[in-house]
Design a protein around this motif. Structure first.
Motif, short mmCIF file in Angstrom:
data_model
loop_
_atom_site.label_atom_id
_atom_site.label_comp_id
_atom_site.label_asym_id
_atom_site.label_seq_id
_atom_site.Cartn_x
_atom_site.Cartn_y
_atom_site.Cartn_z
N SER A 107 0.83 -1.20 0.00
CA SER A 107 0.00 0.00 0.00
C SER A 107 0.87 1.26 0.00
CB SER A 107 -1.00 -0.01 1.16
OG SER A 107 -0.37 0.36 2.34
N GLU A 108 2.01 1.19 0.66
CA GLU A 108 2.98 2.29 0.60
C GLU A 108 3.36 2.57 -0.86
OE1 GLU A 108 5.14 4.35 2.69
OE2 GLU A 108 3.41 4.02 3.95
N ARG A 109 3.60 1.49 -1.56
CA ARG A 109 4.04 1.62 -2.95
C ARG A 109 2.95 2.25 -3.81
NH1 ARG A 109 5.04 -3.86 -4.87
NH2 ARG A 109 3.58 -3.57 -6.57
N GLN A 110 1.71 1.83 -3.58
CA GLN A 110 0.61 2.41 -4.36
C GLN A 110 0.45 3.90 -4.06
OE1 GLN A 110 -2.21 -0.48 -3.21
NE2 GLN A 110 -1.47 -1.92 -4.76
N HIS A 111 0.61 4.26 -2.80
CA HIS A 111 0.45 5.67 -2.44
C HIS A 111 1.53 6.55 -3.03
CE1 HIS A 111 -1.93 4.19 1.28
NE2 HIS A 111 -2.70 4.32 0.23
N THR A 112 2.72 5.99 -3.18
CA THR A 112 3.82 6.83 -3.67
C THR A 112 3.69 7.11 -5.15
OG1 THR A 112 5.17 4.83 -3.83
CG2 THR A 112 5.54 6.25 -1.93
N HIS A 113 2.93 6.26 -5.87
CA HIS A 113 2.79 6.52 -7.32
C HIS A 113 1.84 7.67 -7.61
CE1 HIS A 113 5.37 3.41 -8.61
NE2 HIS A 113 4.64 2.42 -8.12
N THR A 114 1.10 8.12 -6.59
CA THR A 114 0.07 9.14 -6.84
C THR A 114 0.62 10.56 -6.82
OG1 THR A 114 -0.46 9.03 -4.49
CG2 THR A 114 -1.83 7.74 -5.98
N HIS A 115 1.89 10.71 -6.45
CA HIS A 115 2.42 12.09 -6.36
C HIS A 115 2.62 12.69 -7.74
CE1 HIS A 115 2.70 11.86 -2.16
NE2 HIS A 115 3.64 10.94 -2.14
#
Length: 115
Positions: A107-115
């Motif tokens: 989930s960390e990884r998914q969140h970081t792609h949104t920047h």
């Protein structure tokens, strides 16, 4: 809320330091951990178990996977003195713990792609 499994402060720091390389770091951690777990499950050799547990412990603690690192530490230091049954049990615990923390990193990884 403090998570007994993952130290969020470590992740926050890594995110700040790694910036755009942070998702890659997460990917690498997940991939490496999976292959190390497979090695642990595939070997009964105490020397090899200690070695693999040691490298998994290092990356787990770098990534803030506190409980995973503790379990790896236990395997690394005790592999020579444990019975095969105890080793299987510990490897199973390590595997379960990894299954427990993997979604955190995903989930960390998914969140970081949104920047």
């Amino acid at each position: 809320m403090t998570d007994p499994h993952v130290d969020r402060d470590v992740l926050d720091t890594l995110r700040d330091v790694m910036e755009e390389n942070y998702p890659d770091l997460l990917d690498t951690f997940l991939t490496d951990s999976e292959s190390r777990l497979q090695e642990l499950q595939a070997t009964a050799d105490a020397e090899k178990l200690s070695e693999v547990a040691h490298s998994l412990k290092g990356s787990a603690s770098n990534m803030g996977a506190v409980r995973l690192a503790e379990l790896c530490q236990a395997l690394e230091s005790d592999a020579r003195h444990k019975s095969p049954a105890e080793i299987v049990k510990l490897v199973a615990e390590i595997s379960l713990e990894f299954d427990g923390v993997r979604p955190v990193y995903e989930s960390e990884r998914q969140h970081t792609h949104t920047h």
